[in-house]
Design a protein around this motif. Structure first.
Motif, PDB file in Angstrom:
ATOM      1  N   TYR A 223       5.616   2.568   4.369  1.00 19.27           N
ATOM      2  CA  TYR A 223       5.346   1.173   4.735  1.00 19.27           C
ATOM      3  C   TYR A 223       5.961   0.282   3.660  1.00 19.27           C
ATOM      4  N   GLU A 224       6.641  -0.763   4.088  1.00 18.01           N
ATOM      5  CA  GLU A 224       7.320  -1.670   3.167  1.00 18.01           C
ATOM      6  C   GLU A 224       6.440  -2.894   2.922  1.00 18.01           C
ATOM      7  N   VAL A 225       5.923  -3.001   1.699  1.00 18.91           N
ATOM      8  CA  VAL A 225       5.046  -4.113   1.341  1.00 18.91           C
ATOM      9  C   VAL A 225       5.844  -5.384   1.076  1.00 18.91           C
ATOM     10  N   GLY A 226       7.054  -5.229   0.592  1.00 16.42           N
ATOM     11  CA  GLY A 226       7.898  -6.389   0.330  1.00 16.42           C
ATOM     12  C   GLY A 226       9.361  -6.024   0.431  1.00 16.42           C
ATOM     13  N   GLN A 227      10.193  -6.977   0.819  1.00 17.26           N
ATOM     14  CA  GLN A 227      11.630  -6.779   0.900  1.00 17.26           C
ATOM     15  C   GLN A 227      12.312  -7.621  -0.171  1.00 17.26           C
ATOM     16  N   PRO A 228      13.192  -7.004  -0.972  1.00 15.71           N
ATOM     17  CA  PRO A 228      13.874  -7.770  -2.017  1.00 15.71           C
ATOM     18  C   PRO A 228      14.663  -8.930  -1.430  1.00 15.71           C
ATOM     19  N   GLN A 229      14.487 -10.110  -2.028  1.00 13.63           N
ATOM     20  CA  GLN A 229      15.198 -11.298  -1.588  1.00 13.63           C
ATOM     21  C   GLN A 229      15.632 -12.091  -2.817  1.00 13.63           C
ATOM     22  N   GLY A 230      16.737 -12.766  -2.720  1.00 13.39           N
ATOM     23  CA  GLY A 230      17.216 -13.580  -3.824  1.00 13.39           C
ATOM     24  C   GLY A 230      18.517 -13.047  -4.394  1.00 13.39           C
ATOM     25  N   ARG A 231      19.088 -13.821  -5.299  1.00 10.38           N
ATOM     26  CA  ARG A 231      20.394 -13.469  -5.852  1.00 10.38           C
ATOM     27  C   ARG A 231      20.303 -12.661  -7.129  1.00 10.38           C
ATOM     28  N   THR A 232      19.233 -12.825  -7.892  1.00 11.47           N
ATOM     29  CA  THR A 232      19.119 -12.125  -9.170  1.00 11.47           C
ATOM     30  C   THR A 232      18.158 -10.954  -9.044  1.00 11.47           C
ATOM     31  N   GLU A 233      18.288 -10.001  -9.982  1.00  8.61           N
ATOM     32  CA  GLU A 233      17.393  -8.852  -9.986  1.00  8.61           C
ATOM     33  C   GLU A 233      15.944  -9.297 -10.188  1.00  8.61           C
ATOM     34  N   LEU A 234      15.728 -10.327 -10.972  1.00  7.75           N
ATOM     35  CA  LEU A 234      14.375 -10.816 -11.216  1.00  7.75           C
ATOM     36  C   LEU A 234      13.762 -11.379  -9.940  1.00  7.75           C
ATOM     37  N   GLU A 235      14.562 -12.133  -9.181  1.00  4.35           N
ATOM     38  CA  GLU A 235      14.070 -12.686  -7.918  1.00  4.35           C
ATOM     39  C   GLU A 235      13.780 -11.599  -6.891  1.00  4.35           C
ATOM     40  N   ARG A 236      14.445 -10.444  -7.023  1.00  6.68           N
ATOM     41  CA  ARG A 236      14.339  -9.393  -6.030  1.00  6.68           C
ATOM     42  C   ARG A 236      13.252  -8.369  -6.347  1.00  6.68           C
ATOM     43  N   LEU A 237      12.475  -8.608  -7.392  1.00  4.97           N
ATOM     44  CA  LEU A 237      11.391  -7.687  -7.721  1.00  4.97           C
ATOM     45  C   LEU A 237      10.329  -7.688  -6.626  1.00  4.97           C
ATOM     46  N   VAL A 238       9.936  -6.496  -6.175  1.00  2.00           N
ATOM     47  CA  VAL A 238       8.923  -6.379  -5.123  1.00  2.00           C
ATOM     48  C   VAL A 238       7.971  -5.213  -5.415  1.00  2.00           C
ATOM     49  N   ASP A 239       7.706  -4.978  -6.675  1.00  2.00           N
ATOM     50  CA  ASP A 239       6.912  -3.811  -7.073  1.00  2.00           C
ATOM     51  C   ASP A 239       5.507  -3.796  -6.478  1.00  2.00           C
ATOM     52  N   ILE A 240       5.024  -2.577  -6.215  1.00  2.00           N
ATOM     53  CA  ILE A 240       3.596  -2.348  -5.986  1.00  2.00           C
ATOM     54  C   ILE A 240       3.035  -1.845  -7.309  1.00  2.00           C
ATOM     55  N   ALA A 241       2.320  -2.692  -8.009  1.00  2.00           N
ATOM     56  CA  ALA A 241       1.891  -2.376  -9.367  1.00  2.00           C
ATOM     57  C   ALA A 241       0.430  -1.954  -9.456  1.00  2.00           C
ATOM     58  N   GLY A 242      -0.322  -2.031  -8.359  1.00  2.00           N
ATOM     59  CA  GLY A 242      -1.733  -1.653  -8.370  1.00  2.00           C
ATOM     60  C   GLY A 242      -2.012  -0.557  -7.372  1.00  2.00           C
ATOM     61  N   GLN A 243      -2.898   0.370  -7.730  1.00  2.00           N
ATOM     62  CA  GLN A 243      -3.245   1.472  -6.833  1.00  2.00           C
ATOM     63  C   GLN A 243      -3.875   0.936  -5.555  1.00  2.00           C
ATOM     64  N   PRO A 244      -3.364   1.331  -4.380  1.00  2.00           N
ATOM     65  CA  PRO A 244      -3.926   0.848  -3.108  1.00  2.00           C
ATOM     66  C   PRO A 244      -5.405   1.205  -2.968  1.00  2.00           C
ATOM     67  N   LEU A 245      -6.084   0.455  -2.105  1.00  2.00           N
ATOM     68  CA  LEU A 245      -7.516   0.618  -1.892  1.00  2.00           C
ATOM     69  C   LEU A 245      -7.747   1.295  -0.549  1.00  2.00           C
ATOM     70  N   VAL A 246      -8.415   2.455  -0.561  1.00  2.00           N
ATOM     71  CA  VAL A 246      -8.700   3.178   0.681  1.00  2.00           C
ATOM     72  C   VAL A 246     -10.005   2.682   1.274  1.00  2.00           C
ATOM     73  N   LEU A 247      -9.957   2.337   2.572  1.00  2.50           N
ATOM     74  CA  LEU A 247     -11.124   1.871   3.313  1.00  2.50           C
ATOM     75  C   LEU A 247     -11.240   2.696   4.587  1.00  2.50           C
ATOM     76  N   ASP A 248     -12.053   3.729   4.545  1.00  2.00           N
ATOM     77  CA  ASP A 248     -12.213   4.635   5.696  1.00  2.00           C
ATOM     78  C   ASP A 248     -10.861   5.220   6.114  1.00  2.00           C
ATOM     79  N   THR A 249     -10.364   4.854   7.285  1.00  2.00           N
ATOM     80  CA  THR A 249      -9.106   5.411   7.775  1.00  2.00           C
ATOM     81  C   THR A 249      -7.924   4.472   7.560  1.00  2.00           C
ATOM     82  N   ALA A 250      -8.082   3.504   6.678  1.00  2.00           N
ATOM     83  CA  ALA A 250      -7.009   2.553   6.400  1.00  2.00           C
ATOM     84  C   ALA A 250      -6.845   2.404   4.896  1.00  2.00           C
ATOM     85  N   VAL A 251      -5.721   1.862   4.500  1.00  2.00           N
ATOM     86  CA  VAL A 251      -5.447   1.602   3.089  1.00  2.00           C
ATOM     87  C   VAL A 251      -4.969   0.162   2.959  1.00  2.00           C
ATOM     88  N   MET A 252      -5.535  -0.562   1.982  1.00  2.00           N
ATOM     89  CA  MET A 252      -5.151  -1.944   1.732  1.00  2.00           C
ATOM     90  C   MET A 252      -4.272  -1.979   0.487  1.00  2.00           C
TER      91      MET A 252
END
Length: 390
Positions: A223-252
Motif C-alpha cells: 500500500y502506498e501511503v504517499g507518492q513523491p512529488q516536487g523537484r527536489t529530493e527534500l520535497e519528495r520525501l514520503v517516509d513512513i517513520a512510525g510503526q503502523p497501528l493494528v486495529l483488529d483486521t485493519a492497520v492504520m
C-alpha cells in the motif's frame, strides 16, 4: 529529524538538510519555521511521580530511538553506552542490570524468553530475558535504527538501506531476506516492523507499507501511503517513520507528506484515507484518532467519519513525540524535553512539565495499570500518574 543517504553523511549538504528537516513542514509548499516558544499554561493537571530511575547516558548525544520495552510486569531499557536494565513496572525497583561491551543503536525488542538489540557495529544480539546474558549474535549488512521485533519463532530487523531480515530466535540462523527500495535521501527515522504469526508488515522510506509472509518473506500486498512529488529530493520525501497501528483486521498508518489511512490487513485494500503528514503513527482513544503532525500541530479526528474535531497549533514546530492517550487527556513530549497535556475534548493545553533537558524523542507509553511511562534522551526513565489540581 535527521536524514540518511549513502551512509548518512556523504551528501555535501547533509548538515543544512538536517537543520531544515528538524523543523520541516507538513507539505511540500511549507517554508521551514523555527519552533514556537514554550507556551504559557495554566496547569489544571499535574504529573505525580510513581517512580523514577536512570538508564546509563540515555541516547548519549546520538540521534536514536531506544524506546523501553514494556512487558507487563517488567520494563526493559537500554542506553546507547551499553547499559541494559530490567525494572519492576509497578515500583521501578531494579531486578537486574548488565553493562554490555557494545554501543547500542536499536532496541529494545523482545519475546517471552529473549531480548534483542542492534549494536553500533550492526550486530543483532539476543540476550536472556532473565539476566541479560548474551545468547547469540549475528552481523547485519548495515546499521539498523528500528527495534528488532519477534513473534517468538522469528526475530525481524529492518536496516537503514531497506532490507528486512528474519532470523531464527533459537539459533540466530537467517531464515529469509527481503530487499526493499529506498530513495537517495530519507528521514533518519525508525519504523519498526510488525511481526505476527503469519504476516510481517514493513514500512519503507519510499512511502510503501508492504506485507510479507512470515514463513518465507514473500510479498503479499503493498500500500502506498504517499507518492513523491516536487523537484527536489527534500520535497519528495514520503517516509513512513512510525510503526503502523493494528486495529483488529485493519492497520492504520500515516506518512510524512502523505496520508493517514486505514488498510485491510489481509488484502492491503484501502478502507479510507485523508491527507496528512506525520513522523509518527496515529493513536486512538474514546472513538477518536489523534495525530502529531510533522509541523507540530496536534489534530483530533472523529473515528466514525474522520471529521476534524479540533487542532492545537500552540506547539508548532516543536518536534513532538507520538501522543499518548491518558483517560480524557493526550500527552506529548517535545525536543526541549517538555511534556504537554492536552484536553481530549477540545485540545486545549491543560498541563505542562519540564522533564529532560536533553529532549524527548521516543513515544510515551501506557502501562498495564494505566500509568504513563516516559524515557528522556538523557536516560531518565519515569512513570507518572496525572491528577487534576484542586
Amino acid at each position: 529529524m535527521r536524514l540518511t543517504g549513502n551512509r548518512l553523511v556523504q551528501a555535501g549538504v547533509f548538515s543544512v538538510l538536517v537543520a531544515a528537516l528538524g523543523v520541516s513542514g507538513c507539505s511540500t509548499t511549507d517554508t521551514f519555521e523555527q519552533p514556537v516558544p514554550v507556551p504559557d499554561v495554566d496547569n489544571a493537571v499535574e504529573f505525580k511521580t510513581v517512580w523514577s530511575t536512570s538508564v546509563g547516558d540515555g541516547h548519549d548525544g546520538d540521534f536514536l530511538y531506544l524506546a523501553p520495552l514494556n512487558a507487563g510486569d517488567t520494563v526493559y531499557a537500554a542506553s546507547a553506552d551499553g547499559e541494559l536494565v530490567a525494572v519492576d513496572a509497578e515500583t521501578g525497583k531494579l531486578r537486574w542490570e548488565r553493562d554490555l561491551d557494545d554501543r547500542i543503536f536499536a532496541g529494545v525488542g523482545g519475546d517471552l524468553s529473549q531480548l534483542y538489540l542492534v549494536t553500533r557495529e550492526a550486530d543483532l544480539i539476543a540476550l536472556s530475558i532473565e539476566d541479560g546474558k548474551e545468547l547469540w549474535r549475528v552481523a547485519l549488512p548495515t546499521e539498523a535504527l528500528a527495534a528488532p521485533q519477534s513473534n517468538g519463532a522469528l526475530v525481524v530487523t529492518q536496516t537503514t538501506d531497506g532490507r528486512v531480515i528474519a532470523f531464527d530466535t533459537a539459533t540466530g540462523e537467517q531464515r529469509w531476506q527481503y530487499d526493499g527500495v529506498v530513495p537517495a535521501l530519507s528521514l533518519r527515522a525508525a519504523a519498526a516492523p510488525l511481526v505476527g504469526g503469519d504476516v510481517v508488515l514493513a514500512s519503507f522510506s519510499n512511502g510503501k507499507l508492504i506485507a510479507l509472509s512470515a514463513d518465507a518473506g514473500q510479498p503479499l500486498w503493498q500500500y502506498e501511503v504517499g507518492q513523491p512529488q516536487g523537484r527536489t529530493e527534500l520535497e519528495r520525501l514520503v517516509d513512513i517513520a512510525g510503526q503502523p497501528l493494528v486495529l483488529d483486521t485493519a492497520v492504520m498508518v500515516s506518512g510524512y507528506q502523505g496520508t493517514l489511512a486505514l488498510v485491510d490487513i489481509r488484502t492491503g485494500q484501502e478502507i479510507w484515507s485523508r491527507k496528512a503528514s506525520s513522523l509518527h503513527a496515529p493513536v486512538v482513544g474514546g472513538g477518536n484518532i489523534y495525530l502529531s503532525s510533522a509541523n507540530g500541530d496536534v489534530v483530533a479526528y472523529r473515528g466514525s467519519d474522520r471529521r476534524e474535531l479540533w487542532l492545537q497549533d500552540r506547539l508548532s514546530w516543536r518536534q513532538l513525540t507520538q501522543p499518548a492517550v491518558y483517560e480524557n487527556y493526550l500527552v506529548v513530549g517535545d525536543y526541549e524535553g517538555y511534556l504537554h497535556v492536552l484536553s481530549g475534548d477540545d485540545g486545549s493545553l491543560v498541563g505542562q512539565k519540564r522533564y529532560d533537558s536533553d529532549g524527548l524523542r521516543v513515544p510515551l507509553q501506557r502501562m498495564a495499570n494505566g500509568n504513563l511511562m516516559v524515557f528522556g534522551n538523557g536516560g531518565k526513565l519515569s512513570v507518572f500518574k496525572l491528577k487534576e489540581r484542586n
